[in-house]
Motif scaffolding. Structure first.
Motif, mmCIF file in Angstrom:
data_model
loop_
_atom_site.group_PDB
_atom_site.id
_atom_site.type_symbol
_atom_site.label_atom_id
_atom_site.label_comp_id
_atom_site.label_asym_id
_atom_site.label_seq_id
_atom_site.Cartn_x
_atom_site.Cartn_y
_atom_site.Cartn_z
ATOM 1 N N GLY A 25 60.032 -25.718 24.694
ATOM 2 C CA GLY A 25 61.058 -25.801 25.428
ATOM 3 C C GLY A 25 61.232 -24.472 26.257
ATOM 4 N N GLU A 26 62.416 -24.308 26.543
ATOM 5 C CA GLU A 26 62.875 -22.943 27.257
ATOM 6 C C GLU A 26 62.696 -21.852 26.371
ATOM 7 N N SER A 27 61.724 -20.914 27.036
ATOM 8 C CA SER A 27 61.195 -19.714 26.203
ATOM 9 C C SER A 27 61.181 -18.449 26.960
ATOM 10 N N PHE A 28 60.753 -17.383 26.195
ATOM 11 C CA PHE A 28 60.533 -15.989 26.891
ATOM 12 C C PHE A 28 59.250 -15.485 26.041
ATOM 13 N N ALA A 29 58.715 -14.533 26.756
ATOM 14 C CA ALA A 29 57.601 -13.921 26.450
ATOM 15 C C ALA A 29 57.815 -12.422 26.618
ATOM 16 N N PHE A 30 57.263 -11.468 25.815
ATOM 17 C CA PHE A 30 57.224 -10.085 25.784
ATOM 18 C C PHE A 30 56.085 -9.732 27.229
ATOM 19 N N ARG A 31 56.581 -8.712 27.980
ATOM 20 C CA ARG A 31 55.889 -8.541 29.141
ATOM 21 C C ARG A 31 54.438 -7.904 28.824
ATOM 22 N N HIS A 32 54.520 -7.325 27.556
ATOM 23 C CA HIS A 32 52.920 -6.722 27.157
ATOM 24 C C HIS A 32 53.106 -6.858 25.779
ATOM 25 N N PRO A 33 52.065 -7.368 24.973
ATOM 26 C CA PRO A 33 51.724 -7.351 23.468
ATOM 27 C C PRO A 33 52.192 -6.117 22.807
ATOM 28 N N LEU A 34 52.037 -5.013 23.496
ATOM 29 C CA LEU A 34 52.507 -3.811 22.646
ATOM 30 C C LEU A 34 54.070 -3.642 22.453
ATOM 31 N N ILE A 35 54.660 -4.219 23.181
ATOM 32 C CA ILE A 35 56.054 -4.297 23.061
ATOM 33 C C ILE A 35 56.413 -4.832 21.994
ATOM 34 N N GLN A 36 56.210 -6.020 21.982
ATOM 35 C CA GLN A 36 56.215 -7.022 20.634
ATOM 36 C C GLN A 36 55.720 -6.524 19.427
ATOM 37 N N GLU A 37 54.625 -5.770 19.425
ATOM 38 C CA GLU A 37 54.074 -5.161 18.338
ATOM 39 C C GLU A 37 54.756 -3.805 17.707
ATOM 40 N N VAL A 38 55.205 -3.090 18.863
ATOM 41 C CA VAL A 38 56.263 -1.952 18.490
ATOM 42 C C VAL A 38 57.368 -2.462 17.953
ATOM 43 N N ALA A 39 58.191 -3.387 18.583
ATOM 44 C CA ALA A 39 59.341 -4.017 18.140
ATOM 45 C C ALA A 39 59.216 -4.639 16.588
ATOM 46 N N TYR A 40 58.203 -5.091 16.234
ATOM 47 C CA TYR A 40 57.877 -5.491 14.906
ATOM 48 C C TYR A 40 57.646 -4.520 14.075
ATOM 49 N N ALA A 41 56.636 -3.717 14.331
ATOM 50 C CA ALA A 41 56.554 -2.582 13.304
ATOM 51 C C ALA A 41 57.895 -1.701 13.008
ATOM 52 N N MET A 42 58.809 -1.602 13.985
ATOM 53 C CA MET A 42 59.990 -0.714 13.656
ATOM 54 C C MET A 42 61.003 -1.163 12.676
ATOM 55 N N GLN A 43 60.698 -2.415 12.187
ATOM 56 C CA GLN A 43 61.645 -2.797 11.256
ATOM 57 C C GLN A 43 60.987 -2.802 9.994
ATOM 58 N N LEU A 44 61.882 -2.639 8.872
ATOM 59 C CA LEU A 44 61.678 -2.584 7.478
ATOM 60 C C LEU A 44 60.972 -3.886 7.188
ATOM 61 N N ARG A 45 60.046 -3.837 6.209
ATOM 62 C CA ARG A 45 59.474 -4.846 5.673
ATOM 63 C C ARG A 45 60.270 -5.947 5.126
ATOM 64 N N SER A 46 61.232 -5.616 4.305
ATOM 65 C CA SER A 46 62.325 -6.410 3.527
ATOM 66 C C SER A 46 62.936 -7.047 4.810
ATOM 67 N N THR A 47 63.246 -6.535 5.766
ATOM 68 C CA THR A 47 63.969 -7.210 6.888
ATOM 69 C C THR A 47 63.095 -8.301 7.588
ATOM 70 N N ARG A 48 61.813 -7.846 7.900
ATOM 71 C CA ARG A 48 61.034 -8.528 8.259
ATOM 72 C C ARG A 48 60.706 -10.003 7.315
ATOM 73 N N THR A 49 60.431 -9.862 6.232
ATOM 74 C CA THR A 49 60.501 -10.933 5.184
ATOM 75 C C THR A 49 61.620 -12.087 5.353
ATOM 76 N N SER A 50 62.688 -11.421 5.499
ATOM 77 C CA SER A 50 63.991 -12.262 5.581
ATOM 78 C C SER A 50 63.998 -13.068 7.008
ATOM 79 N N LEU A 51 63.687 -12.405 7.814
ATOM 80 C CA LEU A 51 63.746 -12.824 9.004
ATOM 81 C C LEU A 51 62.555 -13.830 9.337
ATOM 82 N N HIS A 52 61.483 -13.729 8.877
ATOM 83 C CA HIS A 52 60.247 -14.898 8.923
ATOM 84 C C HIS A 52 60.788 -16.254 8.101
ATOM 85 N N ALA A 53 61.648 -15.955 7.235
ATOM 86 C CA ALA A 53 62.070 -17.136 6.487
ATOM 87 C C ALA A 53 63.052 -17.762 7.350
#
Length: 254
Positions: A80-108
């Motif tokens: 359905g209605e979606s968005f995409a990162f303009r470059h893969p590096l933007i997604q990778e950096v935004a992902y890596a900036m978060q604490l692992r515990s935060t990422r874990t809870s968000l994935h769930a």
């Protein structure tokens, strides 16, 4: 420097610039972008909105400002209605900036949000849900969804299905014993024999899977599954040239 010491790697100039741009975002926009990074390089509007606990009216201006900042772009997908990162590096950096515990809870949270979507209940998206549960550390839920994906994939790609069933078996190895878990373990063993036969699995490898799956099927008292496992193993034996052993196994299954 001590022996074996390596200079710590530093972020590239591009990554540093992207990180600085993200840090300068208002907190609400930064949170939305980081949640989007958890979802993936493409992310459905409804999922990112739900995970961030935003109304439709509150989410759209944030996404519009992220578009104006040239961080994301609109995309129409099967979700359905979606968005995409303009470059893969933007997604990778935004992902890596978060604490692992935060990422874990968000994935769930992302996994649950996808499950709640009509499209998220279709088998072709089961692998995506499995991925988020796996990263969140919920291996049983991940395996349950991956087996749906493996059945769907197996219609056209037996090699990939075989790899998925092997992964399901690994996921379940350290999980608690229960009727539901044991049934999934036995099912994985049977599917490994089915797709192993198609892919030319050696008898020695198949024997490991059948003995393991038979123990679960017998403990559950599932005689039908036990017979199917023996017959499935027999097919692999026959494919490897042992007709007498194949006949013995078929008789045992019957």
């Amino acid at each position: 420097a001590p022996a074996g010491w390596q200079k710590p790697s530093l972020p590239t100039t591009v990554e540093a610039v992207i990180g600085a741009r993200i840090d300068l975002l208002p907190e609400s926009e930064k949170a939305l972008l980081q949640t989007a990074a958890i979802i993936g390089k493409e992310f459905p509007f409804e999922v990112v909105r739900l995970v961030n606990g935003l109304s439709d009216a509150a989410a759209r201006p944030l996404l519009r400002r992220l578009r104006n900042a040239e961080l994301i772009q609109p995309r129409q997908t099967a979700m359905g209605e979606s968005f995409a990162f303009r470059h893969p590096l933007i997604q990778e950096v935004a992902y890596a900036m978060q604490l692992r515990s935060t990422r874990t809870s968000l994935h769930a949270a992302v996994a649950k949000a996808i499950e709640g979507q009509e499209w998220g209940q279709r088998d072709e998206f089961a692998g995506l849900v499995a991925h988020h549960y796996e990263v969140a550390g919920n291996m049983v839920a991940a395996a349950m969804h991956l087996q749906r994906s493996a059945r769907w994939v197996g219609r056209t790609d037996s090699g990939r299905a075989l790899a998925d069933w092997k992964k399901i078996r690994r996921m379940m190895q350290d999980q608690p014993r229960s009727k539901e878990n044991d049934e999934l373990r036995a099912l994985a063993g049977g599917q490994l024999l089915t797709f192993g036969w198609r892919e030319g699995m050696p008898v020695d490898e198949a024997k490991i899977y059948v003995e393991e799956a038979l123990s679960y099927a017998r403990q559950a008292g599932n005689r039908r599954h036990e017979a199917m496992l023996i017959a499935g193993y027999g097919r692999i034996v026959a494919a490897n040239g042992s007709a007498d052993e194949y006949i013995r196994l078929v008789r045992e299954a019957l």
